[in-house]
Enzyme design. Sequence first.
Site, short mmCIF file in Angstrom:
data_model
loop_
_atom_site.label_atom_id
_atom_site.label_comp_id
_atom_site.label_asym_id
_atom_site.label_seq_id
_atom_site.Cartn_x
_atom_site.Cartn_y
_atom_site.Cartn_z
N HIS A 1 0.82 -1.21 0.00
CA HIS A 1 0.00 0.00 0.00
C HIS A 1 0.85 1.26 0.00
O HIS A 1 2.01 1.25 0.42
CB HIS A 1 -0.94 0.02 1.22
N ARG B 1 -5.98 1.25 4.24
CA ARG B 1 -4.84 1.76 3.46
C ARG B 1 -4.54 0.88 2.25
O ARG B 1 -4.16 1.38 1.19
CB ARG B 1 -3.60 1.95 4.34
N GLU C 1 -1.62 -6.71 7.68
CA GLU C 1 -0.27 -6.51 8.16
C GLU C 1 -0.03 -7.38 9.39
O GLU C 1 -0.97 -7.79 10.08
CB GLU C 1 -0.06 -5.02 8.50
N HIS D 1 0.41 -5.54 2.56
CA HIS D 1 1.26 -4.85 3.53
C HIS D 1 2.67 -5.43 3.52
O HIS D 1 2.88 -6.55 3.05
CB HIS D 1 0.65 -4.99 4.93
#
Length: 202
Positions: free
Chosen positions: A9, A58, A84, A154
């Site tokens: 991202h 995100r 993440e 991520h």
Amino acid sequence: MPKLVLVRHGQSFWNLQNRFTGWVDVPLTEKGKEEAFKAGELLKDIRFNVAYTSALTRAQETLRIILEVIGLQIPVIKDQALNERHYGALQGLNKDRARQKYGAEIVHLWRRSYDIAPPEGESLKDTAARTIPFLERAILGDIYEGNDVLVVAHGNSLRSIIMYLEKLTPEEIIKVELDTGVPIVYEMDKEGNVLNKEIRRH
């Protein structure tokens, strides 16, 4: 040959502030949106069939911008398996403050070892334990069918995927750094083996 494209991202507000983000839902900065736009420009030659992203804003926003730039409307599958790494007690903490609080050596170990987790959090090994089964079941399922697949996620969830695809050791993967908004394009065969890798930058 099907393509599998991985994109971390764009820059988030907590990336900018040098804070551990983990599962906290932090939006993109203006620079992050610009990085997503540039990634879209770099991927205009690929007609993706399906996209995967995490449960976090995100990554979803980065994917939305990329698809908008390419001009594609395709199925998007969101799953927290691609989230993440969970940083536990470190989430929200500035990385410099974390070093002051816990000591630089132990923070470095938490960030850069393969199997040592921060307090109440996940190691990269723990992250891989949820990311890889999803990769094998869902994402590679599309590759086996010959589809071009875009994954926007991520740093650590993508590192665990890269480790699997490139057959890296724990020692090798901890040295891998992923820049925000930079596409990694893998050409695959239909058995899920990597034939070629290209990192696309402006």
